[in-house]
Design an enzyme around this catalytic site. Structure first.
Site, PDB file in Angstrom:
ATOM      1  CE  LYS A  79      -5.258  -2.795  -2.576  1.00 42.13           C
ATOM      2  NZ  LYS A  79      -5.943  -2.046  -3.688  1.00 42.13           N
ATOM      3  CG  ASP A  96      -2.578   2.206  -6.328  1.00 45.10           C
ATOM      4  OD1 ASP A  96      -1.755   1.018  -6.074  1.00 45.10           O
ATOM      5  OD2 ASP A  96      -3.612   2.277  -6.458  1.00 45.10           O
ATOM      6  CD  GLN A 144      -9.291  -1.270  -4.752  1.00 44.05           C
ATOM      7  OE1 GLN A 144      -8.364  -1.080  -3.763  1.00 44.05           O
ATOM      8  NE2 GLN A 144      -9.112  -1.763  -5.784  1.00 44.05           N
TER       9      GLN A 144
END
Ligand code: NDP
Length: 282
Positions: A52, A119, A96
């Site tokens: 990422k 997200d 995460q």
């Protein structure tokens, strides 16, 4: 012989578009910024975070990584999220998952500012997706929709079957296909006669986490088959939930693993971060 949907190529084209828009934004004084928070030492998560970060740098984003030790407390993590919520350089925050067991993932996500929730896991954003009025889409299902549209595959009026009902893939995937006017069926581990439901599908999206589970006899001739699964075989090789060898001869389009849905997920994260920066820059 199916057409292979090349996620790497489609992903590269979208990233080039994002880099172009980023250049233009940066020249106006706003550089999209993404903060990625990782807690603990999970090797797979570390690889995702590294990828990422690299992807952000390639398109010209500011990228900050917060690697916290396994023993980080809930209060410490919440304090970091709060600081990032207030940081004007940061437009997107990604924590995460999975987090170590002593941390409450839902509480942490609930504390991310929905405007920075790139997200799209915050319940506010999930609700907006349900209504069909959203700023961000969850990355993997959004990536699948891009693969379909950029391959010229029409969803409207089609029988769509989604296998898997997780909050991050299956459920939002079904909702996005519904928004695109598909007729959608969602299957899960209690579905009776899965094979016959799958055989109804013009578009079959599989996200269950079971290597090579969907075989050619479960697929309607000419169907579009999207394989979200990412499973490690004993020999270390990555494989999907779809048995490529038997399904590819039956399908009209198919995504390979690797190189199908996988590359799109980070690309959609970049897209969400750019959008967050555009919205916050207004
Ligand atoms: P989850 O484990 O959260 O959900 C799996 C789903 O599959 C559940 O709804 C489960 O049903 C269903 N399922 C399991 N076994 C069967 C079965 N035998 N028949 C029918 N349904 C079944 O997984 P995720 O959604 O998080 O991930 C799914 C896969 O996608 C994994 O391989 C994961 O690695 C991959 N993935 C890939 C991404 C990418 O970027 N390419 C991103 C995210 C995930 P039930 O609800 O009844 O238990």
């Amino acid at each position: 012989m199916a057409n292979i949907i090349n996620g790497k190529e489609i992903s590269a084209a979208i990233r080039a578009e994002i880099a172009e828009q980023t250049k233009e934004m940066t020249s106006r004084g706003i550089t999209p910024g993404l903060a990625v928070v990782i807690v603990g030492e999970d090797p797979a998560s570390k690889v995702y975070v590294r990828n990422k970060k690299r992807a952000c740098e390639e398109v010209g984003f500011l990228s900050e990584e917060y690697a916290l030790p396994e023993e980080t407390t809930q209060e410490e993590l919440l304090a970091l999220v709060d600081r990032l919520n207030k940081d004007e350089k940061i437009h997107g925050i990604l924590v995460q998952l999975p987090l170590p067991k002593h941390l409450d993932s839902e509480l942490i996500i609930a504390n991310i500012d929905p405007k920075k929730d790139v997200d799209a896991f915050h319940s506010f954003n999930v609700g907006r997706i349900m209504i069909g009025d959203y700023d961000f889409l969850p990355c993997t299902p959004a990536g699948v929709m891009e693969l379909l549209s950029r391959s010229g595959i029409e969803v409207s009026g089609k029988e769509c079957v989604v296998v898997g009902r997780s909050n991050i893939v299956g459920k939002p995937q079904a909702m996005l296909l519904l928004h695109a006017n598909g007729t959608v069926t969602i299957c899960h581990s209690r579905t009776k006669d899965l094979a016959s439901v799958c055989r109804r599908a013009d578009i079959l999206v599989v996200a269950i986490g079971k290597a090579d589970f969907i075989t050619g006899d479960m697929v309607k001739p000419g169907a579009v088959v999207i394989d979200v699964g990412m499973n490690r075989r004993e020999d270390g090789k990555l494989t999907g939930d779809v048995d490529f060898a038997t399904v590819e001869p039956v399908a009209s389009y198919i995504t390979p693993v690797p190189g199908g849905v996988g590359p799109m997920t980070i690309t959609m994260l970049l897209k969400n971060t750019l959008k967050a920066a555009q919205l916050q820059g207004k």
